[in-house]
Design a protein around this motif. Structure first.
Motif, PDB file in Angstrom:
ATOM      1  N   PRO A   1       0.806  -1.241   0.000  1.00 43.78           N
ATOM      2  CA  PRO A   1       0.000   0.000   0.000  1.00 43.78           C
ATOM      3  C   PRO A   1       0.833   1.282   0.000  1.00 43.78           C
ATOM      4  O   PRO A   1       0.390   2.295  -0.564  1.00 43.78           O
ATOM      5  CB  PRO A   1      -0.837  -0.120   1.277  1.00 43.78           C
ATOM      6  CG  PRO A   1      -0.138  -1.148   2.122  1.00 43.78           C
ATOM      7  CD  PRO A   1       0.526  -2.083   1.165  1.00 43.78           C
ATOM      8  N   ASN A   2       2.008   1.256   0.602  1.00 44.91           N
ATOM      9  CA  ASN A   2       2.813   2.486   0.636  1.00 44.91           C
ATOM     10  C   ASN A   2       3.422   2.776  -0.731  1.00 44.91           C
ATOM     11  O   ASN A   2       3.439   3.924  -1.183  1.00 44.91           O
ATOM     12  CB  ASN A   2       3.892   2.363   1.711  1.00 44.91           C
ATOM     13  CG  ASN A   2       3.277   2.330   3.097  1.00 44.91           C
ATOM     14  OD1 ASN A   2       2.621   3.277   3.514  1.00 44.91           O
ATOM     15  ND2 ASN A   2       3.441   1.211   3.792  1.00 44.91           N
ATOM     16  N   ILE A   3       3.898   1.718  -1.409  1.00 48.33           N
ATOM     17  CA  ILE A   3       4.405   1.906  -2.773  1.00 48.33           C
ATOM     18  C   ILE A   3       3.241   2.285  -3.684  1.00 48.33           C
ATOM     19  O   ILE A   3       3.389   3.130  -4.574  1.00 48.33           O
ATOM     20  CB  ILE A   3       5.138   0.637  -3.252  1.00 48.33           C
ATOM     21  CG1 ILE A   3       6.356   0.373  -2.353  1.00 48.33           C
ATOM     22  CG2 ILE A   3       5.577   0.779  -4.713  1.00 48.33           C
ATOM     23  CD1 ILE A   3       7.014  -0.984  -2.572  1.00 48.33           C
ATOM     24  N   ALA A   4       2.061   1.727  -3.419  1.00 46.55           N
ATOM     25  CA  ALA A   4       0.869   2.101  -4.195  1.00 46.55           C
ATOM     26  C   ALA A   4       0.588   3.596  -4.073  1.00 46.55           C
ATOM     27  O   ALA A   4       0.198   4.242  -5.057  1.00 46.55           O
ATOM     28  CB  ALA A   4      -0.333   1.288  -3.720  1.00 46.55           C
ATOM     29  N   SER A   5       0.806   4.150  -2.895  1.00 44.04           N
ATOM     30  CA  SER A   5       0.533   5.585  -2.711  1.00 44.04           C
ATOM     31  C   SER A   5       1.513   6.428  -3.538  1.00 44.04           C
ATOM     32  O   SER A   5       1.131   7.470  -4.068  1.00 44.04           O
ATOM     33  CB  SER A   5       0.594   5.970  -1.225  1.00 44.04           C
ATOM     34  OG  SER A   5       1.939   6.021  -0.761  1.00 44.04           O
ATOM     35  N   LEU A   6       2.752   5.952  -3.661  1.00 46.04           N
ATOM     36  CA  LEU A   6       3.721   6.668  -4.510  1.00 46.04           C
ATOM     37  C   LEU A   6       3.280   6.585  -5.973  1.00 46.04           C
ATOM     38  O   LEU A   6       3.314   7.589  -6.704  1.00 46.04           O
ATOM     39  CB  LEU A   6       5.122   6.059  -4.373  1.00 46.04           C
ATOM     40  CG  LEU A   6       5.774   6.088  -2.988  1.00 46.04           C
ATOM     41  CD1 LEU A   6       7.132   5.391  -3.037  1.00 46.04           C
ATOM     42  CD2 LEU A   6       5.930   7.523  -2.489  1.00 46.04           C
ATOM     43  N   MET A   7       2.859   5.396  -6.396  1.00 44.45           N
ATOM     44  CA  MET A   7       2.449   5.217  -7.795  1.00 44.45           C
ATOM     45  C   MET A   7       1.213   6.064  -8.101  1.00 44.45           C
ATOM     46  O   MET A   7       1.095   6.645  -9.181  1.00 44.45           O
ATOM     47  CB  MET A   7       2.184   3.738  -8.085  1.00 44.45           C
ATOM     48  CG  MET A   7       3.454   2.921  -8.197  1.00 44.45           C
ATOM     49  SD  MET A   7       3.171   1.137  -8.414  1.00 44.45           S
ATOM     50  CE  MET A   7       2.575   1.064 -10.093  1.00 44.45           C
ATOM     51  N   ALA A   8       0.275   6.125  -7.148  1.00 42.50           N
ATOM     52  CA  ALA A   8      -0.971   6.860  -7.380  1.00 42.50           C
ATOM     53  C   ALA A   8      -0.706   8.348  -7.536  1.00 42.50           C
ATOM     54  O   ALA A   8      -1.480   9.062  -8.189  1.00 42.50           O
ATOM     55  CB  ALA A   8      -1.930   6.611  -6.215  1.00 42.50           C
ATOM     56  N   ASP A   9       0.385   8.803  -6.959  1.00 42.97           N
ATOM     57  CA  ASP A   9       0.669  10.233  -6.909  1.00 42.97           C
ATOM     58  C   ASP A   9       1.773  10.632  -7.885  1.00 42.97           C
ATOM     59  O   ASP A   9       2.293  11.740  -7.808  1.00 42.97           O
ATOM     60  CB  ASP A   9       1.092  10.566  -5.462  1.00 42.97           C
ATOM     61  CG  ASP A   9       1.082  12.054  -5.196  1.00 42.97           C
ATOM     62  OD1 ASP A   9       0.219  12.744  -5.770  1.00 42.97           O
ATOM     63  OD2 ASP A   9       1.951  12.528  -4.431  1.00 42.97           O
ATOM     64  N   GLY A  10       2.174   9.714  -8.803  1.00 41.77           N
ATOM     65  CA  GLY A  10       3.305  10.053  -9.655  1.00 41.77           C
ATOM     66  C   GLY A  10       3.285   9.308 -10.964  1.00 41.77           C
ATOM     67  O   GLY A  10       2.228   9.076 -11.560  1.00 41.77           O
ATOM     68  N   THR A  11       4.462   8.917 -11.413  1.00 38.67           N
ATOM     69  CA  THR A  11       4.607   8.257 -12.705  1.00 38.67           C
ATOM     70  C   THR A  11       5.467   7.002 -12.523  1.00 38.67           C
ATOM     71  O   THR A  11       6.466   7.029 -11.801  1.00 38.67           O
ATOM     72  CB  THR A  11       5.255   9.220 -13.724  1.00 38.67           C
ATOM     73  OG1 THR A  11       4.423  10.378 -13.836  1.00 38.67           O
ATOM     74  CG2 THR A  11       5.395   8.569 -15.088  1.00 38.67           C
TER      75      THR A  11
END
Ligand SMILES: [Zn+2]
Length: 499
Positions: free
Chosen positions: A235-245
């Motif tokens: 979920p934490n890596i997912a939050s980076l992906m959701a907010d970037g590229t």
């Protein structure tokens, strides 16, 4: 007298060794050669603009005999977990070799480059060398491909993007560009800033990041990582992906696609043949000595093998911003970092290393007990997380630190787990879940310090990881010995003839 390399080539590039030898590389007469059982290529390298500060190369194929073994350089081959799993153990006609000409040429720029570099096949299993299910080191698409995710201020929010060219040597120039600096300040760089991922308007308007955090998941296969995110395992890596590229076809590591050369490439923006950390081990002809860089005994002093004048993102930032603080956690490639774990070790500072992995947070207990490496690298990564969180909190081991302009955190558990079970194993998934939890601790520390929304965060690995085939074992050394060759084979594939 015959060139002994031709004698070795005749042995290595043969139907007998075809299952384990993908291609053999060498440099001679100002050109580069790649030989496979079904064909060979000779090519030359020239600078596009001999006066330019950053080298952009043009490659000219001079001769192809049979099938060009490096002819397919597609960057998106086997991108996506389905494509990888339905093409296990790809042979040379199915595989692709991103940036192959550039990768081969840079290797032979090093003064200690081998006489021949043997690239193993995708399926080769180093059973007799204490090998693993998961392997890397070759030019092949799965072994050279690392994940790349970037998010935060100054970064575009394009989600998962296809077909973007990116190499690990591009990371240091990208960090400098994100922080508002001309990447030209990085001396001798091979890489270019990844402009496609950056919001140039925001950066030039002063709305870029105040801090950049880089996270390295050693040996983490991007297809598996992105699938774990999609499955809710990270979920934490997912939050980076959701907010970037995120780069679906990943970011390409340098040859040899192994750990320490590529950690150093990320930090210096140079290929291994140019920064000097040529491999995890190699032979120094001048001194008549083996050089080992990637081992627990030598990590702390590995950077003494850098070629003179090698720059780094840490040094470049400090030149651009006198007084800027940078930190490098659990990273042997720490050249110029203001804080470095290995600098503390070099100075004999006592650190608080956990005595056992059992009971540590973000730990998959079912693998800690039976798998010694899983336990060891759980302790290592817990220790790294502790340092990163403490530095972001302003103090570690009684020493106060300013907020780092650039913080680099190296996580090692993924590499050991992906080797142990292969990239498609449950232990590999567990290592992603555990590491994601530790990344969550680092992100929470940014939040507590009130700088989360002013910090750009990127995630990468140092190389890929591919499932090998235990039925395809063996080694080329006996065949070379039978051909009467006295060969020194360093780190499996760097051949020095008549050392
Ligand atoms: Zn590695």
């Amino acid at each position: 007298m015959a060139d002994p390399r031709d004698t070795a080539l005749a042995t290595l590039v043969s139907p007998t060794l075809e299952p384990i030898v993908e291609v053999v590389l060498l440099a001679r007469d100002g050109a580069y050669e790649a030989h496979a059982v079904d064909g060979s290529v000779r090519f030359r390298r020239e600078p596009v603009d001999p006066g330019a500060p950053a080298c952009e190369w043009r490659f000219t194929v001079e001769e192809v005999t049979g099938r060009n073994p490096l002819g397919d350089q597609a960057i998106d081959r086997f991108a996506g977990l389905d494509a990888e799993v339905s093409n296990r153990f790809p042979d040379r006609t199915a595989n692709a070799y991103p940036y192959a000409y550039e990768q081969v040429a840079q290797l032979f720029d090093h003064p200690c480059a081998p006489d021949l570099c043997v690239v193993h096949t995708a399926s080769h299993h180093w059973a007799d060398q204490g090998g693993h299910i998961g392997e890397h080191g070759s030019l092949g698409a799965v072994q050279c491909r690392a994940p790349f995710i970037i998010s935060g201020p100054g970064v575009r929010r394009d989600g998962m993007v296809e077909g973007v060219e990116a190499q690990l040597v591009d990371i240091a120039p990208t960090v400098l560009a994100l922080l508002g600096h001309d990447p030209e300040v990085l001396d001798g760089r091979d890489g270019e800033p990844l402009h496609r991922l950056l919001d140039a308007d925001a950066i030039s308007a002063g709305d870029g990041p105040a801090h950049v955090v880089g996270l390295l998941l050693d040996g983490c296969n991007p297809n598996v990582l992105y699938d774990a995110v999609a499955s809710g395992d990270a979920p934490n890596i997912a939050s980076l992906m959701a907010d970037g590229t995120t780069l679906r076809s990943g970011i390409v590591s340098s040859l040899p696609t192994v750990t320490l050369p590529n950690h150093t490439s990320i930090i210096t923006g140079r290929h291994p043949g140019h920064h000097g950390i040529l491999h995890n081990a190699w032979w120094d002809r001048g001194r008549g000595a083996q050089v080992i860089t990637n081992s627990p005994e030598t990590w702390a002093t590995a950077m003494s093998s850098l070629l003179p004048g090698t720059d780094s993102v840490h040094l470049a930032l400090q030149r651009c911003e006198p007084g800027a603080f940078t930190a490098s956690v659990n990273e042997p490639a720490d050249h110029g970092a203001g804080y470095s774990t290995f600098d503390l070790l070099r100075r004999g500072v006592r650190m608080e290393f956990p005595h056992t992995a059992e009971g540590l947070p973000h730990t998959t207990e079912m693998f800690v007990r039976p798998v010694k490496d899983y336990a060891t690298f759980t302790q290592v990564d817990h220790h790294g997380t502790t340092q990163a969180v403490a530095i972001l909190g302003g103090s570690y081991l009684g020493v106060d630190y300013p907020l780092p302009r650039f913080l680099w955190v190296n996580f090692a558990l993924t590499d050991s787990a992906f080797h142990e079970g292969g990239p498609h194993s449950e232990i590999a998934r567990a290592s992603i879940r555990d590491t994601d939890g530790r990344i969550g601790e680092v992100l929470a520390a940014l939040q507590r310090r009130g700088i989360r929304d002013r910090t750009a965060v990127f995630l990468c690995a140092d190389h890929g990881m591919e499932e090998s085939n235990p039925a395809v074992g063996g080694d080329w050394s006996p065949a070379l010995a039978a051909a009467g060759l006295d060969v020194r084979d360093e780190a499996f594939g760097f051949l020095y003839l008549d050392p």
